[in-house]
Structures are given as C-alpha cells and as structure tokens.
Motif scaffolding. Structure first.
Motif, PDB file in Angstrom:
ATOM      1  N   ILE A   1       0.751  -1.249   0.022  1.00 17.01           N
ATOM      2  CA  ILE A   1       0.091   0.105   0.047  1.00 17.01           C
ATOM      3  C   ILE A   1       0.846   1.248  -0.071  1.00 17.01           C
ATOM      4  N   SER A   2       0.352   2.154  -0.709  1.00 16.19           N
ATOM      5  CA  SER A   2       1.219   3.516  -0.729  1.00 16.19           C
ATOM      6  C   SER A   2       0.235   4.491  -0.944  1.00 16.19           C
ATOM      7  N   GLY A   3       0.566   5.654  -0.238  1.00 14.66           N
ATOM      8  CA  GLY A   3      -0.457   6.763  -0.411  1.00 14.66           C
ATOM      9  C   GLY A   3      -0.040   7.710  -1.669  1.00 14.66           C
TER      10      GLY A   3
ATOM     11  N   ALA B   1       9.590   7.633   3.073  1.00 15.63           N
ATOM     12  CA  ALA B   1       9.004   6.347   3.331  1.00 15.63           C
ATOM     13  C   ALA B   1       7.558   6.589   4.267  1.00 15.63           C
ATOM     14  N   TRP B   2       7.814   7.259   5.220  1.00  5.86           N
ATOM     15  CA  TRP B   2       6.831   7.562   6.323  1.00  5.86           C
ATOM     16  C   TRP B   2       5.928   8.418   5.898  1.00  5.86           C
ATOM     17  N   ALA B   3       6.287   9.314   5.092  1.00  2.00           N
ATOM     18  CA  ALA B   3       5.334  10.518   4.600  1.00  2.00           C
ATOM     19  C   ALA B   3       4.276   9.588   3.534  1.00  2.00           C
ATOM     20  N   ASN B   4       4.859   8.939   2.912  1.00  2.00           N
ATOM     21  CA  ASN B   4       4.097   8.235   1.872  1.00  2.00           C
ATOM     22  C   ASN B   4       2.968   7.380   2.525  1.00  2.00           C
ATOM     23  N   GLN B   5       3.491   6.528   3.656  1.00  4.66           N
ATOM     24  CA  GLN B   5       2.309   5.651   4.308  1.00  4.66           C
ATOM     25  C   GLN B   5       1.542   6.546   5.385  1.00  4.66           C
TER      26      GLN B   5
END
Length: 473
Positions: free
Chosen positions: A241-243, A389-393
């Motif tokens: 899953i990826s925002g 990576a964190w901002a994406n999730q």
C-alpha cells in the motif's frame, strides 16, 4: 516455494473476486459520463484506451518501490510474502481503486480536494501542502535514483549529467498534453516492466532456486532496531500500500472512458505491482541461497538494492534479459518521477484554480517545482528516502480514512476501509515513537502502547466527523 505459489494465486484470484466486490461497493455505472467526456480540454482531460490507461497507471505507481522495497523487505524473511499479498489485496488495491473512483466522481480533481470534501476544510488545506511537498520529494527521489543506476551502468557519464538529462525529459512530460509523451512512451515501458517480471517469474519457478516457506521469524541482523511491526510495513510500501498512488490517480481518472474501466486501471494496476514485488522478494531470497545470505550480500554492497537487481538480472537472464530487466528498473522510477511533477502541477492548479490549458501557465507552475526538486537531489539520498517512506504511508492513512467516510455517507460497507485505516494508522504512529528518526523509544512496550493510544485518538476524531454534505455518488 508453496508459500510463494499460494500468494501468487491469491493475488490473481483477488482481481476477479474482491476486486469485483469493491466494484459493486463503488457502484460503478457506465451510464454516468466520466470526466474526460464531460470536461475534455485537450491537455489533461483526454480519453485513452483501457490498455493504455492501465499501463500508464502501472508505470505511474511503480517507481522502484515494488523492486527495491521488495528486496529490502525480503531481508526480514518470508513474512514479506504475507504483507505483500494481504496488503496488496485488502489494503493497497482497495485503497487505489476506491480512491480512484472517488476522484472519478469528483471530476478528476487532485487528491487533496477530494479528501477535503470528506475530512473537512482544515484537512484539505493541510493535505494540499503535504501532498505538494510529497510530490516534489517523490520527483526528486525518482530523479536521483535512476541517475545513480545509469551512472553505475555507464561509468563514463557522471550522475549529475544523468540528472540533467532526466530533468529535461521530466519538463517535457509535465507540460505537454498527456497523450503526447506519457500516452505514447508509457505503454512501451509498461510492457518492459511486465515482461521483466514474467522472465524472473520463470527463473524463480524453473531455475532451481529454493524459495523459502512462510516464517514469522525476523531475519534482520538487528531485529530490535528493525522490528517487523512497524518497519516492514514502511519498507514495503508500493508492493502493498502506498499513499503516493492516490496522488497519481487523478491523471487516469481524467482519461478513462467509462467507470467499469476503473477496476482494471486502479485495482488491476496495484495487483500487478504486488505480483512484481512478490517475484522480486522471492528471487532475492532464493538467488543468494537464503535470507541470511541475502542480508550478508547486501551489507557487502552498502545496502544498495540496485546492486542486487543488477547481479540477479545479469546472472539469471543473460545479456539480453538483463538489458530488459534494467530497462524496466530504470524506466519505472523515471516514469513515476515525471508523473509526480505532473501531479504537483495539477495540485497547484486546483489550489489556485489556475487554468492549465495555456502552455505558458503550465511552464510558470513547473519552473519553481523543478527548481525545488533539483535542490533536493543535492541532499543526502538516505535522509530524503527515510522521510519519504514514512510520509508516503501517512498519506495512505489519510486516504483510507476518507474512503471510510465516503462509504459511511453512502451507507455501504465501511469495514473494507475501516480495518486497513486502523492498521495503517497504528503502523505510522508506532513508527514515530519507535524510530530514531522521530521520538526514538525503540521497540518497547511504551512505544507500542503510545502508538495504540494515538490510533484510538485518530479513530475517535474521524468518527466524530458529521455525515453532512453531499457525497460524490
């Protein structure tokens, strides 16, 4: 091998089963005109065939994520198979399809505008600038990583030279109508990416490589520093899953000819990406002789997954196959980078209601975006990737909660979004307390408890949002 085959079968089956169920949940209706038929402008709202929109969406969302992320995720062990499969089916593909259909119903507007419709004006405002920053960050990440890979393959050309070459392509792909560069190049690159995955799948099945069976053991050299929960769920993003995906959907939401195409374009592209991630995770574990050996090999290469891609491709596929594989690996991030900048342009246009039809307007928006993106490439890549990576999730979490509200207002099944929203909220909040990048408590009971409390707080706040307002049916 049995675990890998079962996961592969589950992903394929899900497209025809759970994907169909979600299509009913979204109420896909071909009698409802799509944005490209109501708002054609010759630049962004242009109807394209389903095959092309599928391949463009796949290239939009792929990047290096389902390849590099899967290889790094494989370092945790076969538990990566479980997250790629369940995450891909119930989290990622659901997230991509439902948000894609929300955007189709919302005239193809950018994600912050759609999220704001359900989460409120304050969230809309925050999402506008958060998404815009993330798009420029993604563009910078996918500007630098392929440039580094190309400079490795062709040592006579410096990384900065490749950065400028790729940047020139990005400018063309961002400002020209969607059918001129993206609509023509992406199907070719998409076919290469799919063929690469099929070749490696053949190697995995027929090459005599022992793919390990499912195990929940954490094979990281330092499991305390890299706990499966939440680190694996941050490491493997695009394959599960990826925002970022939902920020790309407005482009194809403005190009699909009818709503029934949404399942192939949004759900199908994510399932295809999960299959690509599954194949790379399997071959990475098997090629080096096991997960511990994979970790040792990567440590010797300074943790660079591009080295693993090059080694695996050249050894298993020979020269021609390796060129095709590297083409896929290089093309994927480049095509995600240019559409990230294009998405940033659309977000700016939506924020300021700025007409994007004149070429001069598009150039005026893009110049500062590219200047900032280039500046980011001068920062240490590890630092950029770590926060991306964190901002994406985190972006995926906001989108999942928006889908939950959309379902609730339409009196449809909320659980398809509620359970993934709760899980991913816990992942990103616990990561804040555990990771040394943020609070740095480590994998302690206190960090996990604080993550749970934060999750309950977010859920309470979202569930108090009233059902007022007219949802995009």
């Amino acid at each position: 091998m049995l675990t890998f085959l079962l996961c592969l079968a589950a992903l394929v089956t899900a497209y025809f089963t759970y994907g169909k169920y979600l299509e009913r949940q979204a109420g896909a209706d071909d009698s409802r005109p799509t944005p490209c038929r109501r708002m054609a402008d010759g630049v962004d709202y242009i109807e394209l065939p389903r095959r092309r929109t599928f391949l463009i969406q796949l290239l939009n969302i792929a990047g290096t994520g389902p390849i590099f992320g899967a290889i790094l995720g494989a370092c945790f062990g076969p538990v990566a198979f479980l997250w790629i499969t369940l995450g891909g089916i119930f989290f990622g593909a659901m997230h991509d399809y439902m948000s894609g259909m929300m955007i189709v119903r919302g005239d193809g507007r950018s994600l912050p505008e759609i999220v704001g419709e359900y989460m409120g004006g304050a969230v809309r405002h925050g999402m506008r600038w958060f998404s815009l920053a993330l798009m420029v960050l993604v563009g910078a990440v996918f500007l630098l990583s392929p440039a580094q890979l190309l400079s490795t393959l062709i040592p006579s050309m410096d990384t900065q030279v490749w950065v400028w070459i790729i940047l020139a392509y990005y400018i063309l792909a961002t400002v020209l109508p969607v059918d001129k560069v993206i609509g023509r190049c992406y199907p070719v690159f998409g076919a290469a990416l799919i063929l690469m995955a099929l070749l490696l799948l053949g190697v995995t099945l027929l090459g005599g490589y022992p793919v390990p069976e499912l195990s929940l053991h954490n094979f990281q050299p330092d499991p305390e520093a890299m706990p499966i929960v939440p680190t694996l769920f941050i490491t493997i993003a695009c394959g599960a899953i990826s925002g970022f995906h939902a920020t790309q959907s407005p482009m194809m939401a403005r190009c699909i000819g009818c709503e029934s195409q949404g399942r192939a374009v949004f759900y199908g592209a994510m399932i295809a990406e999960s299959i690509i991630a599954l194949v790379w995770a399997a071959i990475a574990m098997a090629f080096f002789g096991g997960v511990p050996q994979l970790n040792t090999a990567l440590a010797g290469a300074a943790g660079n997954p591009a080295w693993a891609v090059d080694t695996i491709s050249r050894t298993t596929l020979g020269t021609i196959g390796a060129v095709l594989a590297i083409l896929g690996v290089v093309a994927a991030p480049i095509t995600s980078g240019d559409t990230a900048f294009r998405s940033a342009r659309l977000i700016v246009g939506d924020i300021f209601r700025y007409d994007q039809r004149p070429l001069s307007h598009r150039i005026a928006v893009c110049v500062p975006l590219f200047a900032i993106g280039y500046g980011i490439t001068l920062i240490d890549f590890d630092i950029v990737w770590r926060y991306f990576a964190w901002a994406n999730q985190t972006l995926a979490v906001v989108t999942l909660w928006s889908i939950y509200i959309w379902q609730r207002r339409r009196k449809r099944c909320v659980w398809v979004a509620l359970l993934p929203a709760l899980v991913m909220t816990y992942i990103v909040t616990s990561f804040v307390f555990i990771s040394p990048q943020f609070v740095g408590l480590g994998a302690t009971a206190a960090a996990y408890a604080l993550g749970a409390l934060a999750t309950l707080g977010v859920a309470w706040a979202v569930m108090r949002i009233p059902d007022g307002g007219k949802p995009s049916l």
